[in-house]
Design an enzyme around this catalytic site. Sequence first.
Site, PDB file in Angstrom:
ATOM      1  N   SER A   1       0.818  -1.221   0.000  1.00  8.90           N
ATOM      2  CA  SER A   1       0.000   0.000   0.000  1.00  8.90           C
ATOM      3  C   SER A   1       0.849   1.267   0.000  1.00  8.90           C
ATOM      4  O   SER A   1       0.395   2.319  -0.450  1.00  8.90           O
ATOM      5  CB  SER A   1      -0.942   0.002   1.211  1.00  8.90           C
ATOM      6  OG  SER A   1      -0.208  -0.073   2.428  1.00  8.90           O
TER       7      SER A   1
ATOM      8  N   ASP B   1      -3.172   6.867  11.848  1.00  9.14           N
ATOM      9  CA  ASP B   1      -2.390   6.161  10.834  1.00  9.14           C
ATOM     10  C   ASP B   1      -1.040   6.868  10.732  1.00  9.14           C
ATOM     11  O   ASP B   1      -0.934   7.938  10.128  1.00  9.14           O
ATOM     12  CB  ASP B   1      -3.127   6.190   9.499  1.00  9.14           C
ATOM     13  CG  ASP B   1      -2.362   5.483   8.375  1.00  9.14           C
ATOM     14  OD1 ASP B   1      -1.183   5.113   8.590  1.00  9.14           O
ATOM     15  OD2 ASP B   1      -2.937   5.299   7.287  1.00  9.14           O
TER      16      ASP B   1
ATOM     17  N   HIS C   1       1.082   5.453   6.556  1.00 15.51           N
ATOM     18  CA  HIS C   1       0.960   5.979   5.204  1.00 15.51           C
ATOM     19  C   HIS C   1       1.229   7.484   5.196  1.00 15.51           C
ATOM     20  O   HIS C   1       1.548   8.067   6.227  1.00 15.51           O
ATOM     21  CB  HIS C   1      -0.418   5.634   4.643  1.00 15.51           C
ATOM     22  CG  HIS C   1      -0.673   4.145   4.621  1.00 15.51           C
ATOM     23  ND1 HIS C   1      -1.281   3.489   5.670  1.00 15.51           N
ATOM     24  CD2 HIS C   1      -0.369   3.206   3.699  1.00 15.51           C
ATOM     25  CE1 HIS C   1      -1.346   2.201   5.393  1.00 15.51           C
ATOM     26  NE2 HIS C   1      -0.801   1.994   4.214  1.00 15.51           N
TER      27      HIS C   1
END
Length: 446
Positions: free
Chosen positions: A184, A425, A428
């Site tokens: 990802s 998060d 990312h």
Amino acid sequence: MSVTPRWSRKKSHFPLLAVLLLAFITCSILYNEFSIQQIHESPDHGSTPTTPQTSFTYVKPNLLNGASEVLDRFSSCNSTRNYSGKKIQWAEPGTESGRRRSARQESCDVFSGKWVFDNQSYPLYKESDCPYMSDQLACHKHGRSDLQYQYWRWQPHNCNLKRWNVTEMWEKLRGKRLMFVGDSLNRGQWISMVCLLQSVIPADKKSMTPNAQLTIFRAEEYNATVEFLWAPLLVESNSDDPVNHRLSERIIRPDSVLKHSSQWEHADILIFNSYLWWRQGPVKLLWSSEENGNCEELDGLGAMELAMGAWADWVASKVIPQKKRVFFVTMSPTHFWSQEWEPGSEGNCYNQMRPITLEGYWGSGSDLPTMRMVDKVLSGLGSKVSVINITQLSEYRKDGHPSIYRKFWETLSHQQLANPASYSDCIHWCLPGVPDVWNELIFHFL
């Protein structure tokens, strides 16, 4: 000459309570993201083989007869034994692949520098102007009001990074396939590249295939594509479904990259990454010669080394540098522990608005043994692969993560938003942001 990060900084030790807290934070974050099981068990995490070996059995990868069945999310191990010591022999002894490509061969190391605030030239595109923006990375859209994270430019110490030029980049891509292969984080870099490129292509001359394992952005007038292949472990695994991959255990075929290489082998420019998915714990190994689900087990670092060996076999045997460019992007760091850059604090990347300014900063979000292993593998490939060393420069960017300002399948609830310690998060990256600089580095070396 290899590109090697600064490894002299020792990691600090934290009490057991902090380790348990990190495990809770990690599980909460990754349950929402659904594509990563576990990141770091502790700040001092380092991997050693589950069963130390004094001798090895070398096997050739990519067996022609293949395996009896394809791995998928329904695959399981009927039995598991300790790792037997098999290794991939991906290059013949004494084979020379030529000089290693890296920035160190130039007059300036573009990976060594600092972040400079520049709200005149950056961002290189607007979040709202990119129709292909992912909700996972659109931080402003999902409530982040401070936009300083978009205005930082990477400045090497003794030279300048080649300035981004979208027309020149399209000319480099004319008639070619550019493909990102990985997890990802690599998908985020692919979305960044598409957003950097798409604005100059008329609406009726560009298209995007539906989200699948291989997703393709096409620019008709340049006869070019910018593609992303979901292959988080590089080799064949039971996590190769781009959506349904939240599994209790990871199973790989360490001697097989054929399943994925058949999709990437015809690309002209390849950008690989792999790191995060090896951090969840032991990995099950199902060799192509084994039947009836008889697996071996190895720790994440050892399993990653086997997979990197199989990948490197493909590079060594198939890549002609004059015809195909191959890049490997080093690990993308995480920022779960604010006490690493601000002693005494108890937060994470949430509410961080400025980069770290301590030159040479190294946190627990990057694993040094993994970096050394990857460097060893890449060194054996010589000029067949170019290294994009994003790790140190990204270590400084504690401010660049989505934290709570993102959406997965649904927007975070008020209860979740009120508890950023559990739902941030810190893996990312917001776009526009840090991955745009990774792509500027690709442009610099093409």
